[in-house]
Design an enzyme around this catalytic site. Structure first.
Site, PDB file in Angstrom:
ATOM      1  CG  ASN A 129      -1.549  -1.319   1.507  1.00 40.52           C
ATOM      2  OD1 ASN A 129      -2.301  -1.840   0.698  1.00 40.52           O
ATOM      3  ND2 ASN A 129      -1.238  -1.883   2.667  1.00 40.52           N
ATOM      4  CG  HIS A 165       8.828  -8.002  -2.827  1.00 36.69           C
ATOM      5  ND1 HIS A 165       9.085  -8.912  -3.831  1.00 36.69           N
ATOM      6  CD2 HIS A 165       7.507  -7.693  -2.941  1.00 36.69           C
ATOM      7  CE1 HIS A 165       7.977  -9.138  -4.526  1.00 36.69           C
ATOM      8  NE2 HIS A 165       7.010  -8.402  -4.002  1.00 36.69           N
ATOM      9  CD  GLU A 166       5.756  -5.972  -0.035  1.00 35.55           C
ATOM     10  OE1 GLU A 166       4.951  -5.270  -0.674  1.00 35.55           O
ATOM     11  OE2 GLU A 166       5.838  -7.201  -0.181  1.00 35.55           O
TER      12      GLU A 166
END
Length: 1032
Positions: free
Chosen positions: A441, A472-473
């Protein structure tokens, strides 16, 4: 999003070369258009530019306009007329009597000439059958409406048959994808959660523009009770409107008496109420026990891929980007978080507070997020961005490493992408009950606690996991958030890139974490998944929610990352980064397809060579699977031949596929220096290259940067085997690991004998590096487990002896103290887990010595990489299992807690197995989010594998209430419980069970994978049992 289990070892479920599957086709229900429908009012023809996807699950069989031919993407979905024709045929056959009034007469002994009447009748029947056949052949070219079969491109508009809304009225839309006639521009969302009643109220104000003339407004809503709806045009009067709902497609609609005109602006306001979700998607409730044992409740969101519609009515598709202004109410003892910084707080009646957040930048609905909880945080300023890590108060001290990693990685991405992170804050939030590994998000990244929280004294392996997920995020903040795929068929543009960048960034920012071994293991796993006929292309057609969910698999993530590695290794130095920057800057705030990336990378060539990247990469993204390159040699001429590496349980021939393969290779004349590497491009089925007459062997796919497998032939394998037996470190560790991986894969394919496999394995007694040793252990252990589940007890004992003979000395040489090297920790953990699981006395005794931990406090002084083996041994005794359970409930360290859970699930006591499975499903003592891990661990054991399979069958309905059909959790559960079966009886049982599920899961791609894998296991057993009995 990272849906995978949190450790590489958990992702690499065994056997390794058992794979992921393509979807069963779903046959839709049929609406009888032959019935008189004159009572239905006519609707205007669909807008010609509106989306024309036709899902299999549709009950609506008629397209909107006759003039729209099928495009290539729609050819996989049958036309309305074909389905209607099938319906008529089925009804016709169903109406025939099951028995005939005539009795069969014995045939006469003499042959009579047929009469004229018989001949005429025969000709008539022949003509009739031929006519029917031609009609059926031409039927798909028809489009049915009340007017009958209308030719394509007819100028006569068709009257479309619409579904019934929940109130009995006609719903004005016939597609699973939304129309593009109205576009959202901004949302104003107000959420009022009640954490005592577990409900929430909401108000959504959606500002839109009309793109094409239309009389309808269609958007998404799921499980929301809409209590009031108003609509107004800009500067017009706000009026109440009726909202129609079609629940099967989670759509709502408003019909207008007069057309809205292109260019008009309008506002839809919806008030609604709903329950907080009790699953892991939408706006859901979660809870945890604090240090005093008190249950604390919170609410969080998980919207990817299709669950924003469960929190607020919206245009819930990636292409419908808009801005969002979010307000969330709370009690004073809670905080709220959302994508943007808080703008202000307002007092409400009843002592409540309303937090309002700044308006977001343009983004897709699946990236919206909000959290209501009593969390605390640690913060740091990085390049004008406030980075914060939130957790429950008791675990605040475990947040500092994630903060350090996020800060360092944010700075790296800012520099590498040449685009600063666009928001003023970046929150990383550890949610106690969270299904995915993490979710990207924008500005509010949510994580499992095990993926974000780690103690300062934790092992480097535990820190490697946290850094990987954070990397990764954070990569998603550019790939996925700033630039977003247009539709879920190109999910790999988000996930493949984020997966590649997590390894790429850690290699440069945290070299001490030694991420290369994990990256190599990941690539081997991706090839295993992609080798089955049930795989799918990286970019493939998807439409239904189940198909979208199944795109979150290793093909999108790990194969996507693997082909990007191959591309970067092939392009000239600097071109990849330049092309990526060009892509991000060109398509900032927009949606893209795969070709947009290839175009940007092509434009970045220096100097321009006019060589299209898409020519190469389309062969890797638009067809499933990967190539097998076979090497044959005569003198100085080496012939390379490519074919599809396809594991298949039958002997049928398959359509040939060609890949654009950048072949990097070395020879025995020059190995150690990077200057030794030569490059050859294999585009055709067969091509040749020349080597010196003195060359003894070639090693293709240098450092395993290419996504293909190599077969060297009998002489080639013998030469490489002899070379490794002479000098075990002659090749790079990646090349040695790839040789081991390749020869096991070829054995499974039936191209090499298991004798050749065992011959190569003889060299590993001299091997010392982590990647080849762990790959050899993984492959041999998978064979051991297959034999164990097959109850081939004699071979199981001999395979155990074989493994210990080849690895025993190295196992015994491992020290049990603190080890700083991540690579050595990985090797030590793999060796000792295997040694103790095989009952090696020296390992078991040492593990028991270290298992004297404090069961009350749940604290240990065991090195992090040794905890799993120590806990596993402790869990095999009654007293040890009970102590471990107490420690699991009391420990505050999440990484340690997960290892304890795996140890508890590895028990061979069926009473313990039954208890832990049921407790996890119910969420008692063990969170339900860990059920896939528990089932996988139980399935690995001999005592548990049939127990786990029976449990899944018995509790299937309860399982899919917790985890959506097609989700990665369900894929994992199916694979772990079936992948080690190798008998016809188990195949029949698996087929029968999943066939009985129908819409509850029968058509998942993972079901096809399961049956395909069992057949392959059966074939492998039939082919190799005799060899194993002879050679072991």
């Amino acid at each position: 999003m990272d849906p995978f289990d949190n450790t590489a070892s958990e992702r690499a479920s065994l056997p390794r070369n058992m794979i992921e599957n393509s979807m069963f086709e779903e046959e839709p229900d049929v609406v009888d258009l032959a019935k008189d429908s004159s009572a239905f009012p006519a609707f205007p023809a669909l807008d010609p530019d509106e989306v024309t996807y036709e899902p299999r699950s549709s009950r609506l069989l008629v397209r909107g306009l006759g003039e729209n031919d099928l495009d290539e993407e729609e050819e996989d979905y049958e036309s309305s007329a074909r389905l209607l024709g099938m319906s008529f045929m089925n009804r016709s056959s169903a109406s025939r009597p099951t028995s005939s009034p005539y009795t069969r007469q014995s045939p006469p002994r003499t042959c009579k000439r047929p009469s004229v009447r018989s001949m005429v009748a025969g000709v008539f029947i022949l003509v009739f059958v031929t006519s029917i056949s031609m009609m059926l052949y031409l039927l798909p070219e028809c489009i049915f409406s009340k007017a009958g079969c209308v030719k394509p491109n007819s100028s006569t508009p068709l009257e479309v048959v619409y579904p019934l809304a929940s109130n009995g009225e006609l719903f004005p839309w016939t597609e699973l994808r939304l129309p593009a006639s109205i576009w959202p521009r901004s949302y104003e969302l107000t959420l009022n959660p009640d954490l005592h009643a577990m409900t929430f109220g909401g108000r959504a104000v959606i500002h839109m523009t009309v793109e094409h003339d239309t009389k309808r407004l269609v958007l998404h809503s799921a499980e929301l009770n809409i209590t009031k709806a108003t609509f107004k045009l800009t500067d017009g009067k706000e009026t109440d409107v009726k909202v129609l709902e079609y629940k099967p497609w989670q759509q709502i609609a408003v019909k207008f008496p007069e057309e809205l005109k292109a260019g008009q602006r309008c506002v839809l306001t919806l008030e609604y109420s709903a329950d907080l979700s009790h699953t892991y998607d939408g706006f859901y409730n979660s809870s945890y026990s604090d240090q005093n044992g008190t249950t604390r409740v919170l609410a969080a969101t998980q919207f990817e891929p299709l669950s924003a519609r469960k929190a607020f009515p919206c245009f819930d598709e990636p292409a419908f980007k808009a801005t969002f202004l979010v307000r969330v109410s709370r009690t004073p003892d809670y905080i709220t978080l959302s994508n943007m910084p808080k703008a202000k707080t307002t007092d409400l009646k009843g002592g409540l507070l309303l937090d309002e957040f700044e308006r977001s930048i343009n983004m897709s609905t699946y990236l919206v997020a909000f959290v209501v909880a009593n969390f605390t945080c640690v913060t740091k300023n990085v390049s004008n961005t406030l980075v914060s890590v939130y957790s429950v108060p008791e675990k605040k001290e475990h947040s500092t490493y994630a903060l350090e990693a996020a800060s360092k990685l944010l700075q790296f991405y800012n520099d590498f992408f040449d685009i600063p992170y666009p928001l003023s804050k970046l929150d990383l939030v550890a949610i106690p009950d969270f299904l995915a590994g993490a979710m990207e998000n924008w500005g509010l990244i949510t994580f499992r606690e095990t993926s974000l929280l780690v103690g300062n004294q934790s092992s480097p392996l535990d820190k490697q996991l946290v850094a990987s997920v954070v990397a990764h995020e954070l990569a998603h903040q550019w790939f996925g958030n700033l630039v977003t795929m247009r539709w879920w068929n190109d999910l790999w543009l988000n996930e493949g890139f984020a997966t590649y960048m997590q390894y790429f960034s850690l290699q440069r920012t945290f070299p001490e974490l030694d991420i290369d071994n994990s990256f190599l293991t990941m690539r081997f796993g991706a090839m295993a998944k992609d080798a089955l006929n049930s795989s799918h292309p990286v970019s493939t057609q998807v439409n239904t929610p189940e198909q979208v969910a199944e795109m979150f698999d290793s093909v999108s993530y790990e194969k996507g990352a693997s082909i990007l590695l191959m591309l970067n290794a092939t392009l000239p130095e600097g071109q990849f980064r330049k092309g990526v920057i060009e892509y991000l800057k060109t398509f900032r705030d927009l949606n893209t397809v795969t070709d947009d990336l290839w175009y940007s990378l092509t434009q970045a060539q220096v100097p321009p060579e006019h060589q299209s990247v898409s020519d190469m990469m389309n062969t890797w993204t638009l067809q499933k699977g990967f190539p097998l390159v076979t090497v044959s040699r005569k003198g100085n001429q080496v012939t390379l031949t490519q074919e599809h590496f396809l594991l298949s349980a039958d002997d049928s021939t398959h359509a040939s596929s060609l890949w654009y393969i950048p072949v990097k290779y070395v020879t025995d004349t020059c190995v150690s220096s990077p200057d030794c590497v030569k490059v050859f491009t294999l585009k055709n089925e067969t091509d040749t290259l020349k080597v010196g007459e003195s060359v003894k062997w070639l090693k293709l796919n240098y450092r395993n940067t290419g996504f293909y497998i190599v077969h060297y032939g009998v002489e080639g394998w013998a030469a490489l085997t002899d070379a490794l037996k002479t000098d075990a470190h002659l090749l790079t560790h990646e090349d040695r690991a790839s040789l081991i991986h390749n020869i096991f894969a070829l054995s499974r394919l039936g191209r090499v004998s298991f004798r050749q496999v065992l011959s190569l394995m003889d060299y590993v007694t001299n091997e010392t590096d982590t990647s080849p040793l762990t790959e050899a252990l993984t492959q041999l252990t998978s064979v051991y487990r297959l034999l164990d589940k097959r109850q081939e007890q004699g071979l199981v004992a001999r395979m155990r002896e074989y493994i210990l003979e080849h690895f025993g000395a190295l196992m015994d040489s491992q020290l049990w103290g603190v080890e700083e090297s991540v690579s050595k920790q990985e090797l030590r953990s793999a060796l000792l887990v295997t040694a103790c699981s095989l009952g090696r006395p020296s390992c078991v005794e040492k593990a028991k010595e270290l298992s004297n931990f404090n069961a009350t406090k749940g604290q240990t002084k065991i090195p992090g990489d040794l905890q799993q083996v120590v806990f596993n041994v402790a869990g095999q005794s009654e007293a040890g299992w009970v102590e471990l359970l107490v420690a699991y409930r009391n420990t505050a360290y999440d990484s340690e807690k997960r290892k304890m859970l795996r140890a508890l699930a590895s028990s061979q006591d069926t009473r313990h197995i039954a208890w832990i499975l049921l407790a996890c499903l119910r969420g008692e003592f063990i969170q339900t989010q860990d059920l896939p891990l528990v089932i996988s661990t139980v399935s690995d054991g001999f005592a548990g594998h049939l127990f786990a399979w029976d449990f899944v069958q018995q509790h299937w309905d309860s399982i899919i209430e917790k985890f959506p059909v097609g989700s990665f959790a369900i894929q994992s559960i199916i694979k772990s419980t079936t992948s080690q079966f190798s008998t016809q009886a188990h195949l029949d049982q698996v087929q029968a069970f999943f066939s009985s599920l129908k819409e509850r899961g029968s058509q998942m791609r993972s079901v096809q994978e399961a049956t395909e894998t069992i057949r392959l296991n059966m074939r492998w057993m039939d082919s190799n049992l005799a060899t194993l009995r002879e050679w072991l």
